[in-house]
Design an enzyme around this catalytic site. Structure first.
Site: not given
Ligand code: M6R
Length: 609
Positions: A2, A27, A74, A99-100, A482, A486, A489, A505, A604
């Site tokens: 949010c 975000r 959100w 927010n929250g 990683e 990527k 997501e 395994h 975000k």
């Molecule tokens: O702002 P932060 O680095 O603490 O965020 C952590 C994760 O939410 C963030 O890295 C998330 O996994 C990304 N969307 C990955 O691309």
């Protein structure tokens, strides 16, 4: 997640508020809304979907008025819909954005229903506006009503409240969800992120936990958790990147991938001298904090966690200290034991990730020798609450998929490795080799970006795939993780990463022609082991894509496409092999036609647990 924007001005503020929301779009959200006080009445417009929908609605039926609040939601409590979108209103008098998460909302809802309030949404937020309305029946003013309200809330909030009967004031409160006050000339603002307000001001004060502030055109009065007046430092923003500008790029993600050479150069600037990393890179008094460190505990989430995973190999191998890495949401609910002379390191792009912040607070109570955050957001909660901060200086990252933040985190962690290593007997030669590697990273990343066209072609192979496997060994295992994150997501392809020694395994059972296997293969001491794992996949009919050093002696054939990666030393290899994996996920997402910068269901900055 949010986003909040609020304004008190002489001019009409609806456009400022909507532009602020646009700047927070990155975000992630599902609906948007705005409310202003217009001739003593509250006027509100909300829309499901993008800020553009809200903006078009306002073009057709403009809202005039100098005091207003706006929000991108959100969904947490209640489906994404117009009726659940903020601002929420009580009795036509009070409007609230939040927010929250209010954890005791059910109990408060029952109480308020008993008092005759009728709920118009399924949100937890609506309890705030009815509570404020109720408190105002006995409170002196909006400020004291909000102060009485927040005392009843359990959970996290960043909230802004306006009252149509007191039209030149907003009251804002923060606990667990960031808020920043923006100071203008004869007008003042509030937002959940300074980026939202850059077109109207560059002077900001960040609220602290428990603060409640009263904001009018001429004054901002801030009170702490005990309702005592306090001053919060007003600073000029150093944010230079204009979040609204994608430049020549089709997506923010691509722009941010290409910004990596510059971002890495920025993060190194002024931090290396005479073949050494300066302790001051980690903030004032860092030398004192770093000197006796024997153990490092790293805490982070998502991509930032992967950066920490890579750093563990370096800290143990090169700096000679033990290191644990843990996902923040696990660490905070687990009983862990404190090693002597332990440093707690949090890693976060946003500096506001709820779980990471909670883990930091927990660790402070546990008695760590010092806390350090590696963070990209000046003034964020992690920066303010840690003993030391390594400011990443990567520039604003807008794409939900983290790219340049990851590689800059790796560079920062490599610097931390040498800083801690120096206090633990790392030789001058080793320090010089690492710093030299760091300094040649921007140029090497530039070279790796030259793989873009070849990778775009390769991505075609993934158009009809539903699964993918990523393999790496040693400090390339986190890079494989990683790469998998990527791909999943932004292209919604299910992807898993394995340390390739684990193949036999279990995961080998998955191998067939429909399961592309992506391998990261720099020329290091684990190469021969990795080659054996590649043969295990080949023998079972798997189709592989191998990103390999030119000296690693892989050759393309029917079962394997080899993509040569520029030769690089062991210190920078994890960072360099990240680049082709970022490009691969980007091009696959393009082919799949997904929303690259705002992938479905994601946010975000994850400011709720
Ligand atoms: O702002 P932060 O680095 O603490 O965020 C952590 C994760 O939410 C963030 O890295 C998330 O996994 C990304 N969307 C990955 O691309």
């Amino acid at each position: 997640m949010c986003g909040i924007v609020g304004a008190v001005a002489q001019r009409d503020v609806a456009e400022i508020l909507v532009e602020g929301l646009r700047r927070l779009e990155y975000r992630g959200y599902d609906s948007a809304g705005v409310a202003v006080i217009q001739n003593g009445e509250l006027s509100r417009t909300r829309r499901l979907g993008k800020v553009q929908e809200l903006s078009s609605a306002l073009d057709e039926a403009p809202l005039a008025g100098g005091t207003g609040i706006a929000h991108t939601r959100w969904a947490t409590h209640g489906e994404p819909s117009e009726r659940n979108a903020h601002p929420h209103v009580s009795e036509g008098d009070i409007a609230v954005v939040h927010n929250g998460i209010i954890e005791n909302h059910n109990k408060l809802r029952e109480k308020l229903k008993g008092l005759g309030y009728v709920f118009a949404s399924d949100t937890d937020t609506e309890v705030i506006c009815h509570l404020v309305h109720h408190e105002l029946k006995t409170a002196d003013n909006l400020l004291t009503a909000v102060q009485a309200t927040v005392k009843q809330l359990e959970g996290a909030y960043g909230t802004v409240v306006i009252d149509r009967r007191d039209s030149e004031r907003m009251v804002v409160a923060r606990s667990g969800s960031p808020l920043v006050i923006g100071f203008g000339l004869g007008e003042n603002f509030v937002a959940s992120d300074q980026l939202a307000l850059l077109p109207v001001t560059r002077s900001f004060a960040f609220l602290e936990e428990g603060d409640v502030a009263e904001v009018t055109r001429r004054e901002v009065n801030i009170y702490d958790v005990n309702c005592n007046p306090v001053k919060r430092e007003v600073k000029e923003s150093e944010v230079t990147h204009d979040a609204g500008d994608k430049g020549e790029y089709r997506h923010y993600m691509l722009k941010e991938i290409y910004e990596q050479p510059t971002a890495i150069a920025h993060t190194l600037e002024g931090r290396i001298a005479g073949g050494k990393v300066l302790d001051s890179a980690f903030g004032e008094n860092a030398a004192e904090f770093l000197k006796d460190i024997k153990h490092v505990q790293i805490i982070a989430c998502g991509t930032s966690y992967h950066a920490g995973m890579a750093a563990r190999y370096w800290l143990e191998d090169w700096a000679g200290v033990s290191c644990n890495v843990e996902i923040a949401s696990e660490f905070r609910y687990r009983k862990s034991h404190l090693f002597p002379n332990s440093l707690l390191v949090t890693i976060s792009q946003s500096g506001e990730t709820a779980d990471t912040l909670a883990a930091l607070r927990l660790a402070k109570d546990m008695g760590y020798k010092a806390t350090l955050t590696i963070c990209n957001s000046a003034g964020s909660s992690l920066v303010r609450e840690s003993d030391m901060a390594y400011m990443m200086k990567a520039g604003a990252e807008i794409g939900v998929a983290s790219t340049k933040a990851f590689t800059v985190q790796l560079a920062g962690l490599l610097m931390l490795t040498t800083a801690i290593g120096r206090h633990n007997g790392m030789s001058e030669e080793m320090q010089a080799a690492i710093t030299q590697s760091l300094q040649s990273m921007p140029a090497k990343v530039e070279q790796a970006l030259g793989l873009d066209d070849a990778i775009a072609e390769l991505a075609e192979d993934f158009a009809d795939k539903h699964h993918a496997l990523f393999l790496g060994r040693g400090d390339q295992y986190p890079i494989a993780m990683e790469g998998a994150l990527k791909l999943k997501e932004i292209s919604y392809i299910h992807a898993e990463a394995y340390a390739s020694g684990e193949l036999k395994h279990g995961p080998l059972a998955l191998i067939d022609a429909d399961m592309p296997v992506i391998v990261v293969a720099p020329n290091n001491e684990l190469l021969e082991k990795l080659k054996s794992n590649v043969e295990e996949v080949r023998a079972r009919g798997g189709l592989m894509y191998v990103f390999a050093d030119k000296d690693a002696e892989f050759e393309s054939d029917d079962t394997m496409k080899v993509i040569p990666v520029p030769h690089c030393d062991e210190f920078m290899a994890p960072l360099i092999y990240t680049i082709p994996l970022q490009l691969l996920s980007y091009h696959v997402a393009l082919i799949k036609g997904t929303d690259v910068d705002q992938p479905r269901n994601l946010a975000k900055s994850v400011t709720v647990e």
